[in-house]
Enzyme design. Structure first.
Site, PDB file in Angstrom:
ATOM      1  N   ASP A 284      -0.953   8.991  -8.405  1.00 22.43           N
ATOM      2  CA  ASP A 284       0.268   9.536  -7.849  1.00 22.43           C
ATOM      3  C   ASP A 284       1.513   9.014  -8.380  1.00 22.43           C
ATOM      4  O   ASP A 284       1.730   9.358  -9.921  1.00 22.43           O
ATOM      5  CB  ASP A 284       0.080   9.342  -6.335  1.00 22.43           C
ATOM      6  CG  ASP A 284       1.370  10.091  -5.585  1.00 22.43           C
ATOM      7  OD1 ASP A 284       2.107  10.801  -6.155  1.00 22.43           O
ATOM      8  OD2 ASP A 284       1.711   9.786  -4.582  1.00 22.43           O
TER       9      ASP A 284
ATOM     10  N   ARG B 101     -12.280  12.259   4.882  1.00 24.70           N
ATOM     11  CA  ARG B 101     -12.982  11.727   3.609  1.00 24.70           C
ATOM     12  C   ARG B 101     -14.040  12.445   3.347  1.00 24.70           C
ATOM     13  O   ARG B 101     -14.494  12.418   2.396  1.00 24.70           O
ATOM     14  CB  ARG B 101     -13.241  10.080   3.971  1.00 24.70           C
ATOM     15  CG  ARG B 101     -11.998   9.236   3.898  1.00 24.70           C
ATOM     16  CD  ARG B 101     -12.499   7.785   3.648  1.00 24.70           C
ATOM     17  NE  ARG B 101     -11.379   6.786   4.087  1.00 24.70           N
ATOM     18  CZ  ARG B 101     -10.318   6.620   3.219  1.00 24.70           C
ATOM     19  NH1 ARG B 101     -10.278   7.160   2.014  1.00 24.70           N
ATOM     20  NH2 ARG B 101      -9.620   5.787   3.506  1.00 24.70           N
TER      21      ARG B 101
ATOM     22  N   PHE C  84      -0.166  16.863  -0.543  1.00 28.34           N
ATOM     23  CA  PHE C  84      -0.834  15.720  -0.339  1.00 28.34           C
ATOM     24  C   PHE C  84      -2.146  16.665  -0.077  1.00 28.34           C
ATOM     25  O   PHE C  84      -2.603  17.457   0.705  1.00 28.34           O
ATOM     26  CB  PHE C  84      -0.351  15.444   1.279  1.00 28.34           C
ATOM     27  CG  PHE C  84      -1.020  14.114   1.434  1.00 28.34           C
ATOM     28  CD1 PHE C  84      -0.767  12.930   1.134  1.00 28.34           C
ATOM     29  CD2 PHE C  84      -2.116  14.278   2.472  1.00 28.34           C
ATOM     30  CE1 PHE C  84      -1.418  11.692   1.435  1.00 28.34           C
ATOM     31  CE2 PHE C  84      -2.826  12.979   3.026  1.00 28.34           C
ATOM     32  CZ  PHE C  84      -2.442  11.680   2.350  1.00 28.34           C
ATOM     33  N   VAL C  85      -3.253  15.792  -0.408  1.00 27.75           N
ATOM     34  CA  VAL C  85      -4.584  16.263  -0.746  1.00 27.75           C
ATOM     35  C   VAL C  85      -5.615  15.156   0.175  1.00 27.75           C
ATOM     36  O   VAL C  85      -5.451  14.140   0.112  1.00 27.75           O
ATOM     37  CB  VAL C  85      -4.992  16.814  -2.216  1.00 27.75           C
ATOM     38  CG1 VAL C  85      -4.250  17.797  -2.699  1.00 27.75           C
ATOM     39  CG2 VAL C  85      -5.302  15.504  -2.770  1.00 27.75           C
TER      40      VAL C  85
ATOM     41  N   LYS D 191     -10.823   2.717  -0.521  1.00 34.07           N
ATOM     42  CA  LYS D 191     -12.016   3.574  -0.156  1.00 34.07           C
ATOM     43  C   LYS D 191     -12.073   4.953  -1.061  1.00 34.07           C
ATOM     44  O   LYS D 191     -13.097   5.433  -1.167  1.00 34.07           O
ATOM     45  CB  LYS D 191     -12.298   3.777   1.238  1.00 34.07           C
ATOM     46  CG  LYS D 191     -12.165   2.590   2.358  1.00 34.07           C
ATOM     47  CD  LYS D 191     -12.096   3.139   3.733  1.00 34.07           C
ATOM     48  CE  LYS D 191     -11.682   1.855   4.624  1.00 34.07           C
ATOM     49  NZ  LYS D 191     -11.615   2.360   5.999  1.00 34.07           N
ATOM     50  N   GLY D 192     -10.948   5.393  -1.423  1.00 34.72           N
ATOM     51  CA  GLY D 192     -11.004   6.739  -1.832  1.00 34.72           C
ATOM     52  C   GLY D 192     -11.800   7.199  -2.785  1.00 34.72           C
ATOM     53  O   GLY D 192     -12.255   8.458  -2.933  1.00 34.72           O
TER      54      GLY D 192
ATOM     55  N   ASP E   4      -9.566   7.763  -7.356  1.00 24.44           N
ATOM     56  CA  ASP E   4      -9.546   9.112  -6.814  1.00 24.44           C
ATOM     57  C   ASP E   4      -8.252   9.889  -7.158  1.00 24.44           C
ATOM     58  O   ASP E   4      -8.687  11.091  -7.707  1.00 24.44           O
ATOM     59  CB  ASP E   4      -9.513   9.297  -5.092  1.00 24.44           C
ATOM     60  CG  ASP E   4      -8.529   8.082  -4.611  1.00 24.44           C
ATOM     61  OD1 ASP E   4      -7.576   7.483  -5.471  1.00 24.44           O
ATOM     62  OD2 ASP E   4      -8.611   8.132  -3.275  1.00 24.44           O
TER      63      ASP E   4
ATOM     64  N   LYS F  67      -1.721  13.712  -9.975  1.00 24.34           N
ATOM     65  CA  LYS F  67      -0.450  14.311  -9.373  1.00 24.34           C
ATOM     66  C   LYS F  67       0.736  13.891 -10.265  1.00 24.34           C
ATOM     67  O   LYS F  67       1.646  13.085 -10.075  1.00 24.34           O
ATOM     68  CB  LYS F  67      -0.393  13.853  -7.958  1.00 24.34           C
ATOM     69  CG  LYS F  67       0.398  14.863  -7.067  1.00 24.34           C
ATOM     70  CD  LYS F  67       0.763  14.085  -5.799  1.00 24.34           C
ATOM     71  CE  LYS F  67      -0.237  14.099  -4.846  1.00 24.34           C
ATOM     72  NZ  LYS F  67       0.395  13.509  -3.581  1.00 24.34           N
TER      73      LYS F  67
ATOM     74  N   ASP G 231      -8.305  10.637   2.205  1.00 22.43           N
ATOM     75  CA  ASP G 231      -8.007  10.650   3.619  1.00 22.43           C
ATOM     76  C   ASP G 231      -6.693  11.008   3.857  1.00 22.43           C
ATOM     77  O   ASP G 231      -5.736  10.883   3.214  1.00 22.43           O
ATOM     78  CB  ASP G 231      -8.414   9.287   4.478  1.00 22.43           C
ATOM     79  CG  ASP G 231      -7.495   8.226   4.198  1.00 22.43           C
ATOM     80  OD1 ASP G 231      -6.959   8.039   3.036  1.00 22.43           O
ATOM     81  OD2 ASP G 231      -6.919   7.562   5.086  1.00 22.43           O
TER      82      ASP G 231
END
Ligand code: 5GP
Length: 187
Positions: free
Chosen positions: A112, A174, A161-162, A52-53, A109, A140, A168
């Protein structure tokens, strides 16, 4: 109105440390959109959002690309922690259209470890797409385990952690109109 209408603001929650304002994000997306429109001017690319990000990033990015484009979504979830090292992810919602011969621009989004994207990009390439490129809002980079080439990048960020702007923590945050570091996930 009941007193619960006076609940504390979500957007100025003290547990959030702002990293990028909405204005900074929009300015960067406008630049990315122009670059993408220039690169794909001979083509009709399919923007593929990873749910969903990426839903907010994709909705702003697509409006910054002055070209004929298609939009599709996929949803993926990583397996449990022990499976994660294998890099295998589960496709929860697959594409509804064939991508053979298409120019695909995956819109994500954040990259990582890179495990999700390296799996997804290889999977899409194996389906006969003409090209598969990646647009990611955040990188990241310090945590990378698999090499992933990001063709269009919004911002490099430190190892924190963003949340916000689609990202979310346990389905919360979100809707923040900016990106913030979540200081204490347990607060
Ligand atoms: P990777 O496979 O690259 O390690 O992970 C990518 C996914 O992990 C992202 O699509 C996102 O869902 C999640 N993720 C990684 N870092 C963060 C972060 O800082 N904040 C949030 N909200 N999600 C993250």
């Amino acid at each position: 109105m009941s007193s619960s209408a006076l609940a504390a603001s979500e957007f100025s929650n003290p547990n959030l440390e702002p990293l990028f304002t909405g204005e900074q994000i929009q300015a960067r997306i406008a630049e990315m959109g122009s670059e993408i429109a220039r690169d794909y001017r001979e083509s009709n690319p399919l923007l593929l959002g990873v749910l969903k990000g990426a839903f907010i990033f994709l909705s702003d990015l697509v409006r910054a690309i002055d070209l004929k484009v298609g939009v599709e979504f996929m949803a993926i979830s990583s397996y449990g922690a022990e499976m994660r090292t294998s890099g295998e992810v589960k496709i929860v919602k697959d594409l509804d259209v064939p991508i053979e011969g298409r120019d695909i621009l995956v819109v994500e989004d954040i990259v990582d470890t890179g495990l999700t994207l390296s799996y997804l990009l290889a999977n899409l390439r194996s389906r006969g797409a003409r090209s598969v490129k990646l647009a990611a809002l955040l990188d990241k980079w310090e945590r990378r385990e698999r090499e992933v080439h990001i063709d269009y990048l919004g911002f490099k960020i430190p190892d924190a952690f963003v949340v916000g702007y689609g990202l979310d923590y346990a389905e919360r945050y979100r809707n923040l109109p900016y990106i913030a570091v979540l200081k204490d996930p347990n607060a």
